[in-house]
Every structure is written in C-alpha cells, then in structure tokens.
Scaffold this motif. Structure first.
Motif, short mmCIF file in Angstrom:
data_model
loop_
_atom_site.label_atom_id
_atom_site.label_comp_id
_atom_site.label_asym_id
_atom_site.label_seq_id
_atom_site.Cartn_x
_atom_site.Cartn_y
_atom_site.Cartn_z
N GLY A 136 0.82 -1.21 0.00
CA GLY A 136 0.00 0.00 0.00
C GLY A 136 0.86 1.25 0.00
O GLY A 136 0.55 2.24 -0.68
N LEU A 137 1.97 1.20 0.74
CA LEU A 137 2.86 2.35 0.80
C LEU A 137 3.48 2.65 -0.56
O LEU A 137 3.43 3.79 -1.03
CB LEU A 137 3.98 2.07 1.82
CG LEU A 137 5.10 3.11 1.89
CD1 LEU A 137 4.58 4.44 2.40
CD2 LEU A 137 6.24 2.61 2.78
N VAL A 138 4.05 1.64 -1.21
CA VAL A 138 4.69 1.90 -2.51
C VAL A 138 3.66 2.26 -3.57
O VAL A 138 3.94 3.05 -4.49
CB VAL A 138 5.54 0.68 -2.96
CG1 VAL A 138 6.64 0.41 -1.96
CG2 VAL A 138 4.71 -0.56 -3.19
N PHE A 139 2.46 1.71 -3.45
CA PHE A 139 1.35 2.06 -4.34
C PHE A 139 1.07 3.56 -4.28
O PHE A 139 0.98 4.25 -5.31
CB PHE A 139 0.12 1.25 -3.93
CG PHE A 139 -1.16 1.62 -4.61
CD1 PHE A 139 -1.33 1.42 -5.96
CD2 PHE A 139 -2.22 2.15 -3.87
CE1 PHE A 139 -2.53 1.75 -6.59
CE2 PHE A 139 -3.41 2.48 -4.48
CZ PHE A 139 -3.57 2.27 -5.85
N VAL A 140 0.99 4.09 -3.07
CA VAL A 140 0.68 5.51 -2.91
C VAL A 140 1.89 6.39 -3.20
O VAL A 140 1.77 7.45 -3.81
CB VAL A 140 0.13 5.78 -1.48
CG1 VAL A 140 -0.11 7.27 -1.27
CG2 VAL A 140 -1.16 5.01 -1.26
N LEU A 141 3.09 5.95 -2.77
CA LEU A 141 4.29 6.74 -3.05
C LEU A 141 4.52 6.89 -4.55
O LEU A 141 4.90 7.95 -5.04
CB LEU A 141 5.51 6.11 -2.39
CG LEU A 141 5.58 6.19 -0.86
CD1 LEU A 141 6.85 5.51 -0.35
CD2 LEU A 141 5.53 7.63 -0.39
N ALA A 142 4.31 5.81 -5.29
CA ALA A 142 4.42 5.88 -6.75
C ALA A 142 3.40 6.86 -7.31
O ALA A 142 3.69 7.62 -8.25
CB ALA A 142 4.22 4.50 -7.37
N GLY A 143 2.19 6.86 -6.71
CA GLY A 143 1.17 7.81 -7.13
C GLY A 143 1.56 9.25 -6.86
O GLY A 143 1.25 10.16 -7.64
N MET A 144 2.25 9.48 -5.74
CA MET A 144 2.72 10.83 -5.43
C MET A 144 3.73 11.30 -6.47
O MET A 144 3.67 12.45 -6.93
CB MET A 144 3.36 10.84 -4.04
CG MET A 144 2.38 10.68 -2.91
SD MET A 144 3.24 10.48 -1.33
CE MET A 144 4.21 11.98 -1.29
N VAL A 145 4.63 10.41 -6.86
CA VAL A 145 5.59 10.76 -7.92
C VAL A 145 4.85 11.06 -9.21
O VAL A 145 5.13 12.05 -9.91
CB VAL A 145 6.61 9.62 -8.13
CG1 VAL A 145 7.53 9.94 -9.30
CG2 VAL A 145 7.41 9.39 -6.86
N GLY A 146 3.87 10.23 -9.53
CA GLY A 146 3.07 10.46 -10.73
C GLY A 146 2.32 11.78 -10.67
O GLY A 146 2.21 12.49 -11.68
N SER A 147 1.82 12.14 -9.48
CA SER A 147 1.10 13.40 -9.32
C SER A 147 2.00 14.60 -9.59
O SER A 147 1.63 15.53 -10.30
CB SER A 147 0.54 13.50 -7.89
OG SER A 147 -0.41 12.50 -7.65
N VAL A 148 3.21 14.56 -9.02
CA VAL A 148 4.16 15.67 -9.23
C VAL A 148 4.57 15.75 -10.69
O VAL A 148 4.65 16.86 -11.27
CB VAL A 148 5.39 15.50 -8.32
CG1 VAL A 148 6.44 16.55 -8.65
CG2 VAL A 148 4.98 15.60 -6.85
N VAL A 149 4.83 14.60 -11.32
CA VAL A 149 5.21 14.60 -12.74
C VAL A 149 4.09 15.19 -13.59
O VAL A 149 4.34 16.02 -14.48
CB VAL A 149 5.54 13.16 -13.20
CG1 VAL A 149 5.69 13.10 -14.72
CG2 VAL A 149 6.81 12.67 -12.53
N CYS A 150 2.84 14.79 -13.31
CA CYS A 150 1.71 15.35 -14.06
C CYS A 150 1.60 16.86 -13.84
O CYS A 150 1.33 17.61 -14.79
CB CYS A 150 0.40 14.67 -13.63
SG CYS A 150 0.16 13.04 -14.38
#
Length: 451
Positions: A299-313
C-alpha cells in the motif's frame, strides 16, 4: 521575490457574463511571496495527519477483529465512514471555504482531527470499539473541510506558472497520509501478539497520532495565513474581484457539459483507488497469508508511486498546459497498470506484486491533480474549492459503489474477475475523457492578460 508582470484583461465572456478586471487596462505587477511555501508545507503535513487515519484500522483488520471481537465488516466501515460523511457535508464545507478563507477552514479541520485522535486514545479497552468509531467519525468530518483545499490554496498563493505543481504537491499530502496509514499501523500493532500486547501497541499508536495532531493544531493557529498581501496572478486577481454566489456556481457546474463528463471520469478513478486501498489487505493475504507487513508496504509503494506520478503530471501541465492530452494518456495507462496488477497477483513472488503496484499507483493516483486542475480550467472563474468539492463528492459516491461491488465480487467470484471489472471501468473512463472538449478558460484569461 519572484515577480510576474502582465496587463489584466478587460474581461472574458462566459455564457453571456462579462468579467471585468479590478484594474481595467492598467499594468500591474504580480508578486508571489516566499511565505507561500510555508503555507503549502503546513497544509501537506496537516493533511498527512488526517488522511493517515483513514485506513488506520482496515490495514490491521485481523488485529482489530481479534482484539475488539468485532466483525471484519465493522472494521471495514471505519474506512467507509469517511466517504459517507464527505457526501453529507461537502456542500456546507465548500460554502464555508467560499465565504470565509483558507485559515478559518483549516483551523476548524485541524481541531476536528485533533479531537478525533484524542477520543481514540480512550478507546483502548476491548469493549470500547464504539468510541474508536466515534473518534474515526470525528476525523472523517474534519477531513471534509481540508480535502478540497489544494486547488484553492494553489490559486490564492501561487503564480500562473506554478499553480498546477502547487496543487499536485497539496494533493500529495493527502496521498502521503494514506501511505503512512498503510505502513505505520502494521509496524506498531502486532497482529500475532497476545491481547495485552495488542492493547499496548494500540495505546502507543493512538498516543503518537494524538500528540502529532495536537502540535500541528497549535502550529496552524500561530502560523497559517489566509492569503498573501496581493494576488499572485491575473487569474487570481480577477477571481478575487468577483462577488461569489454559491448556488449560482453550483448551477453553472452542473450545466457545464465538459465538467459533467469530467465528474464521471474523476469519480471512476477515485472509486477504484478507494476500493483497492480499502481491501488491499484482504487481497494480498488471500495469496500470501503471512504477509501482513507486506500488505502495508505494498500500500505504501502504491501511494508513493502515485505521489511521484502526481508531481510529474503537475510539472507537465505547468510546462505544456495540455490538460486533455495528459489525462487521456494517464487514464489509458491506468487501465494497462490495472491489467498488469491483476495477472501478477498469483505469480507466487510478492516482489513482483510490489512492482505491479508501483506501476498501477503511478498512473492511477497520478491522474488526480490533472483531473482537479482540468476541472478548474473548465469552470473558471468559478470557486476552485467548489469545483474540487463536486469532483471529490462524485469520487465518494463512486467510492462507495465500487468498493461495495469490489468487496462483493472478491467474496463471490474471486479477485481475478473483480480486478478485471475495475480494468473495464477504467477503459470506459478513458473513452469518456476523450469526449471532453478542451475548454481552457483560466489559460485564456492568463494569455489575454499577457498581451
């Protein structure tokens, strides 16, 4: 200080309405203040303290069931209550932010988060699960008042070339809170421990969170500001000069075809995110029975990856302003990521599940700031908080429906068909997104001011 020079436009037409800038044709310097980063950082840390409590019980469901003697369904509702309360209170919360300011809203939300956390401190006794649920409900009420803040905070404090990035960073606070909620409880609470050990673990967890939220509440009272001394951009200047009519804003939102389509697309993504987050522990343990800690880490890596994706977007949007192209691409990639996650769950190697979760999270969660900012573009000069509030409200509705559907399918037909259903929903969302017309009103206002 960073300075933006532009000439405010005479006005932009929106369905017969003419908006006049407060300074007419005079040139104006737009200044952004360093204080904006402290305000954004404070919001991010505060949102972590709130959202970490959303999955606080469900990610250690087996320990909670064992200790309190309640059913899995009752534990499941400690997460679902956040969605129910949001739907009930989103309209008054949006109205409050529209009529007051960021400081008032955040203080109310911070106090509620602190109060709910302290109620849970007194719920460690085995017959006090009801008090835990009350505390969880109070925190759920508090999160309604902070959930829609990122687009409004970005518009009030940040210049035109930073607003999407600032919004994505603000949303990352919500996501990081969920990530902490995934990883911290399994580390603190031993599911295999004895009843006295679980009691001690729960007490430690509750005290840590209550102390953290108390310090934050005091810090917000002392340092959180409502707005900068002057507007940071032409779009913010014009928006500030308008007399807000909350009911009229709602009417314009629900009669805006492009925004209504976006509501459906955004709701599907949020709903799938909530379903996976709520039931991740159950899905992982069905294949890897002893992987309680791994479920939290996935769950942690799932959300952390999403945070990176959010910043990139956010960075892509600030550089290109290609909102529709970005969200269509991210939506399609989310469907592919969901397929990969579906067919790697039973591979027998939990490390592969980690990798597929990273891929899914990067695109699925990375869509969120792009969707919120696209909504602000489609509905400008409407209040950003109301626009985001309606998007999140639709997310809660879809969250309830899809989470119930996902839970039922997991029990009835297994995770393979349940996950394939989520893949199909993402494919439908991508098709609907492609039908949205790219009507970038806020960008039009900025471009007119620069001429």
């Amino acid at each position: 200080m960073e300075v933006y020079r532009s000439v405010i436009m005479d006005g932009i037409a929106e369905k017969g309405d003419v908006l006049e800038s407060p300074t007419k044709k005079g040139a104006l310097e737009y200044t952004v203040f360093p204080m904006r980063w402290l305000v954004l950082f404070t919001y991010v840390v505060f949102s972590i303290s709130t959202m970490m409590q959303w999955v606080q019980y469900t990610i250690i469901q087996d320990a909670v069931v064992k200790y309190y003697g309640v059913s899995s369904f009752e534990v499941y509702w400690t997460s679902m209550i956040f969605m129910i309360v949001y739907l009930l209170l989103i309209i008054p919360a949006s109205w409050l932010l529209d009529k007051t300011n960021l400081r008032v809203t955040i203080i109310i939300s911070s106090f509620g988060t602190c109060l709910g956390a302290w109620l849970k401190v007194f719920s460690v006794s085995q017959d006090m699960f009801w008090l835990s649920f009350v505390g969880q409900t109070v925190v759920a009420v508090a999160q309604v008042f902070m959930f829609n803040v990122p687009p409004r905070l970005a518009a009030v404090w940040f210049g035109a070339d930073q607003v999407s990035s600032a919004c994505s960073i603000g949303l990352c606070g919500n996501l990081l809170g969920v990530a902490v909620g995934f990883v911290l409880p399994p580390l603190l609470v031993r599911a295999s421990g004895s009843i006295p050990e679980i009691a001690a673990d729960l007490r430690l967890m509750f005290y840590l969170i209550a102390g953290f939220t108390t310090v934050l509440f005091v810090f917000i009272l002392l340092f959180f500001k409502a707005a900068p001394p002057s507007p940071p951009s032409a779009a913010a200047d014009i928006s500030n000069s308008l007399d807000s009519n909350f009911l009229l804003s709602l009417k314009k939102l629900i009669t805006n075809r492009n925004y209504v389509l976006l509501l459906m697309c955004y709701g599907l993504v949020i709903g799938i995110f909530y379903a996976i987050s709520t039931l991740l522990n159950q899905v992982i343990l069905s294949y890897y029975p002893d992987a309680n800690v791994d479920a939290g880490r996935i769950g942690l890596v799932f959300v952390l990856a999403g945070m990176v994706g959010s910043v990139v977007c956010g960075l892509i949007l600030d550089k290109t302003h290609r909102f529709k192209e970005t969200i269509v691409s991210v939506y399609g990639a989310s469907a592919v990521g969901m397929l990969v996650f579906t067919f790697t769950l039973n591979c027998g190697y939990i490390s592969v599940v980690y990798l597929s979760s990273i891929l899914l999270g990067f695109f699925l969660i990375g869509y969120l700031p792009a969707g919120v900012e696209f909504g602000s573009e489609l509905t400008y000069p409407g209040p950003e908080a109301t626009t985001a509030g309606m998007l999140n409200a639709m997310g809660q509705i879809f969250g309830l429906l899809i989470t119930h559907l996902y839970e039922w399918m997991l029990r009835s037909v297994g995770d393979r068909w349940a996950n394939l259903t989520l893949c199909a929903l993402l494919a439908c969302g991508a098709a609907i997104t492609a039908a949205i017309r790219s009507d970038l009103r806020r960008q039009a206002a900025q471009n007119t001011s620069k001429q």
